[in-house]
Write a protein that holds these residues in place. Structure first.
Motif, PDB file in Angstrom:
ATOM      1  N   ALA A 147       0.851  -1.189   0.000  1.00 12.91           N
ATOM      2  CA  ALA A 147       0.000   0.000   0.000  1.00 12.91           C
ATOM      3  C   ALA A 147       0.886   1.238   0.000  1.00 12.91           C
ATOM      4  CB  ALA A 147      -0.914   0.010   1.213  1.00 12.91           C
ATOM      5  N   LEU A 148       0.410   2.300  -0.680  1.00 11.91           N
ATOM      6  CA  LEU A 148       1.171   3.544  -0.776  1.00 11.91           C
ATOM      7  C   LEU A 148       0.183   4.693  -0.904  1.00 11.91           C
ATOM      8  CD1 LEU A 148       4.045   4.817  -1.114  1.00 11.91           C
ATOM      9  CD2 LEU A 148       3.757   4.475  -3.568  1.00 11.91           C
ATOM     10  N   TRP A 149       0.340   5.723  -0.063  1.00  8.34           N
ATOM     11  CA  TRP A 149      -0.549   6.878  -0.069  1.00  8.34           C
ATOM     12  C   TRP A 149       0.257   8.161  -0.098  1.00  8.34           C
ATOM     13  CZ3 TRP A 149      -0.771   3.036   3.640  1.00  8.34           C
ATOM     14  CH2 TRP A 149      -1.895   2.195   3.611  1.00  8.34           C
ATOM     15  N   ILE A 150      -0.363   9.227  -0.630  1.00  6.93           N
ATOM     16  CA  ILE A 150       0.205  10.567  -0.568  1.00  6.93           C
ATOM     17  C   ILE A 150      -0.879  11.494  -0.052  1.00  6.93           C
ATOM     18  CG2 ILE A 150      -0.353  11.159  -2.974  1.00  6.93           C
ATOM     19  CD1 ILE A 150       2.450  12.636  -2.974  1.00  6.93           C
ATOM     20  N   GLN A 151      -0.472  12.483   0.748  1.00  3.30           N
ATOM     21  CA  GLN A 151      -1.415  13.428   1.328  1.00  3.30           C
ATOM     22  C   GLN A 151      -0.812  14.814   1.294  1.00  3.30           C
ATOM     23  OE1 GLN A 151      -2.404  12.621   5.429  1.00  3.30           O
ATOM     24  NE2 GLN A 151      -4.253  13.865   5.325  1.00  3.30           N
ATOM     25  N   ASN A 152      -1.573  15.786   0.803  1.00  5.85           N
ATOM     26  CA  ASN A 152      -1.163  17.187   0.763  1.00  5.85           C
ATOM     27  C   ASN A 152      -1.801  17.887   1.953  1.00  5.85           C
ATOM     28  OD1 ASN A 152      -0.611  19.874   0.267  1.00  5.85           O
ATOM     29  ND2 ASN A 152      -1.348  19.860  -1.831  1.00  5.85           N
ATOM     30  N   GLY A 153      -0.983  18.217   2.963  1.00  5.11           N
ATOM     31  CA  GLY A 153      -1.491  18.901   4.152  1.00  5.11           C
ATOM     32  C   GLY A 153      -2.592  18.118   4.838  1.00  5.11           C
ATOM     33  N   PRO A 207       1.573  23.042  -5.145  1.00  8.35           N
ATOM     34  CA  PRO A 207       2.412  23.426  -4.006  1.00  8.35           C
ATOM     35  C   PRO A 207       1.775  23.041  -2.674  1.00  8.35           C
ATOM     36  CG  PRO A 207       2.345  25.184  -5.610  1.00  8.35           C
ATOM     37  CD  PRO A 207       1.324  24.163  -6.050  1.00  8.35           C
ATOM     38  N   GLY A 208       2.619  22.633  -1.751  1.00  9.67           N
ATOM     39  CA  GLY A 208       2.151  22.253  -0.428  1.00  9.67           C
ATOM     40  C   GLY A 208       3.129  21.318   0.248  1.00  9.67           C
ATOM     41  N   THR A 209       2.771  20.905   1.444  1.00 11.77           N
ATOM     42  CA  THR A 209       3.582  19.973   2.225  1.00 11.77           C
ATOM     43  C   THR A 209       2.949  18.594   2.120  1.00 11.77           C
ATOM     44  OG1 THR A 209       4.268  21.722   3.720  1.00 11.77           O
ATOM     45  CG2 THR A 209       4.514  19.464   4.511  1.00 11.77           C
ATOM     46  N   TYR A 210       3.728  17.636   1.680  1.00  7.58           N
ATOM     47  CA  TYR A 210       3.226  16.286   1.399  1.00  7.58           C
ATOM     48  C   TYR A 210       3.768  15.273   2.394  1.00  7.58           C
ATOM     49  CZ  TYR A 210       1.356  17.922  -2.998  1.00  7.58           C
ATOM     50  OH  TYR A 210       0.617  18.585  -3.940  1.00  7.58           O
ATOM     51  N   SER A 211       2.910  14.301   2.690  1.00 10.04           N
ATOM     52  CA  SER A 211       3.298  13.123   3.459  1.00 10.04           C
ATOM     53  C   SER A 211       3.062  11.920   2.562  1.00 10.04           C
ATOM     54  CB  SER A 211       2.445  12.967   4.715  1.00 10.04           C
ATOM     55  OG  SER A 211       2.643  14.053   5.575  1.00 10.04           O
TER      56      SER A 211
END
Length: 123
Positions: A55-61, A88-92
């Motif tokens: 599993a792989l996820w990305i989240q912006n803020g 643009p933003g901070t990603y996890s």
């Protein structure tokens, strides 16, 4: 007393070897805690040993997590997965994987796509 010390030493060595047997992230692109100026086309994860992403996820803020696909089906030390176009933003980025020894591991990294990118690439 010497036998007890010897057994304790052997137990510590066995624990250290077992701890190193799991896949650990060694480097990534984008790098953890980096600030980048362009939206990357791929996420590249380099592990200490072959692993299979489950599993792989990305989240912006605070926005909802987005599942990344397609995931490679074979175990590998270097794993590359396509990324959507990022704003643009901070990603996890978080993942779950199975290492070669069968252990399920998870991890995360963070990066920031600088706002200057938006000025150069209007949508």
């Amino acid at each position: 007393m010497k036998i007890l010390s010897l057994l304790s030493g052997l137990a510590l060595v066995a624990f250290a070897v077992a701890a190193d047997a799991h896949a650990h992230l060694q480097k990534s692109s984008p790098a953890d805690n980096s600030v980048i100026s362009a939206s990357p086309s791929n996420l590249v994860l380099n592990f200490s040993e072959a692993a299979r992403l489950t599993a792989l996820w990305i989240q912006n803020g605070e926005k909802p997590k987005q599942r990344l696909k397609p995931l490679p089906t074979a175990a590998a030390q270097q794993i590359s997965v396509p990324l959507p176009s990022l704003t643009p933003g901070t990603y996890s980025v978080s993942w779950r994987l199975v290492s070669d020894d069968g252990h399920i591991m998870g991890g995360a990294l963070h990066f920031t796509l600088a706002a200057e990118y938006a000025a150069d690439h209007p949508t």
